[in-house]
Design an enzyme around this catalytic site. Structure first.
Site, mmCIF file in Angstrom:
data_model
loop_
_atom_site.group_PDB
_atom_site.id
_atom_site.type_symbol
_atom_site.label_atom_id
_atom_site.label_comp_id
_atom_site.label_asym_id
_atom_site.label_seq_id
_atom_site.Cartn_x
_atom_site.Cartn_y
_atom_site.Cartn_z
ATOM 1 N N GLU A 4 -31.044 -12.495 -12.814
ATOM 2 C CA GLU A 4 -30.343 -13.771 -13.013
ATOM 3 C C GLU A 4 -31.024 -14.605 -14.105
ATOM 4 O O GLU A 4 -30.355 -15.175 -14.950
ATOM 5 C CB GLU A 4 -30.319 -14.530 -11.678
ATOM 6 N N GLU A 25 -31.359 -23.902 -22.117
ATOM 7 C CA GLU A 25 -29.930 -23.545 -22.142
ATOM 8 C C GLU A 25 -29.040 -24.783 -22.157
ATOM 9 O O GLU A 25 -27.825 -24.674 -22.058
ATOM 10 C CB GLU A 25 -29.581 -22.657 -20.930
ATOM 11 N N TYR A 48 -31.350 -5.232 -26.529
ATOM 12 C CA TYR A 48 -30.954 -4.554 -25.291
ATOM 13 C C TYR A 48 -30.295 -3.204 -25.596
ATOM 14 O O TYR A 48 -30.485 -2.235 -24.882
ATOM 15 C CB TYR A 48 -29.977 -5.413 -24.481
#
Lengths: 164, 158
Positions: free
Chosen positions: A83, A26, A131
């Protein structure tokens, strides 16, 4: 063969490595300061602040998921906040990410949480489509905000410590 | 005069009322009852904490938060889930006072930050948060999976 198991205290060094790998992916490695001690203290003490799963493919560590409880006052019930979810690049495209999601959903279902919640980067359209296929609701008009570091100190009305 | 205090079990009825007002304001469904708050917020291991905001002794709003975890920081943080100020009391700096209260709590308890969400069309709020020095994670969006869809995914777990 895929095996997903709950992380134990002995996995702290492995979790630290995986968290740093996710941060590098990331591009947040420079902000990532988690240590093994943090993980042991916060994840495996008498009142854990998070839970983690480790995914193994043919005995090799392939990825992890890390989640904690959240609460909805409107529902009057707790949910699970996912998370982190990470699959090492060499283990992708084998359904490991979906299996990790499904395992967290199973924990939520079995333990009577009303919901699971997570965040996605808005440019990650393959993930968003994926998703949506599961029936997940995309709360596209919400943005995440974080008050941290010097700004946190300032907002608290506390003098910031001198920068080192 | 403004006062911010920790809610206690005896506030449950007031909290339900404030939560319902907030849900009406956001046009979101709400089903919470006093029993839920008593069970989950005021037992031996509370799942959340609440603040009640009063102005000259009258209840003007509330905030609900819980501990979240930042794996990159290796530290817990405060997650501010709800913040509500009754319309008649807006523009008095109450929202800022609540954020400052939570920031002070985070610093005191050695937590790494305060995290929350904002609606992306709410530019006055976003400007306000940026003035406070908050980081906007503008590219992070939220997904929620519940009900039958969650059950279906759960069933597919290996």
């Amino acid at each position: 063969m895929l095996n997903i198991r709950a992380a134990a205290a002995s996995d702290a060094p492995l979790l630290k490595t995986l968290i740093h790998e996710l941060a590098e992916y990331e591009r947040l490695a420079h902000e990532t300061i988690v240590t093994e001690d943090d993980i042991l203290r916060d994840g495996f003490g008498p009142h854990p602040k998070f839970r983690a799963l480790i995914a193994e493919w043919n005995g090799q560590t392939a990825g992890y998921a890390l989640y904690f409880d959240f609460y909805s006052t409107f529902q009057g019930r707790a949910g699970l906040f996912l998370e982190d979810i990470f699959v090492r690049p060499e283990f992708r495209k084998q359904g490991i990410g979906k299996a990790l999601f499904a395992r967290v959903a199973a924990v939520a279902w079995e333990e009577d949480y009303f919901c699971m919640r997570w965040e996605v980067l808005d440019w990650n359209t393959p993930a968003i489509d994926f998703y949506r296929q599961w029936g997940a609701e995309f709360l596209s008009d919400w943005k995440a905000v974080m008050l941290i570091g010097d700004a946190l100190q300032a907002a608290a009305g506390v003098e910031s410590p001198t920068a080192e | 005069m403004l006062s911010i205090r920790q809610a206690s079990a005896s506030d449950a009825a007031l909290l339900v009322q404030l939560i319902h007002e907030f849900a009406e304001f956001e046009r979101l469904p709400v089903r919470v009852r006093e029993g839920d708050l008593l069970r989950d917020g005021f037992g031996p291991q509370p799942k959340f904490h609440m603040l009640i905001v009063e102005w000259d002794g009258a209840p003007t709003g509330y905030a609900m938060f819980f501990e979240c975890y930042s794996s990159f920081e290796g530290s817990a943080a405060i997650y501010l889930e709800d913040i509500y100020v009754r319309p008649a009391y807006r523009g008095k700096g109450i929202g800022k006072a609540v954020l400052a209260h939570l920031a002070a709590m985070a610093v005191k308890q050695n937590l790494c930050g305060v995290r929350w969400q904002v609606l992306d069309w709410n530019t006055p709020a976003i400007d306000f948060y940026q003035k406070l020095g908050a980081e906007m994670w503008a590219d992070r969006r939220v997904f929620s999976l519940h009900g039958e869809a969650m059950a279906r995914l759960a069933e597919s777990a290996a």
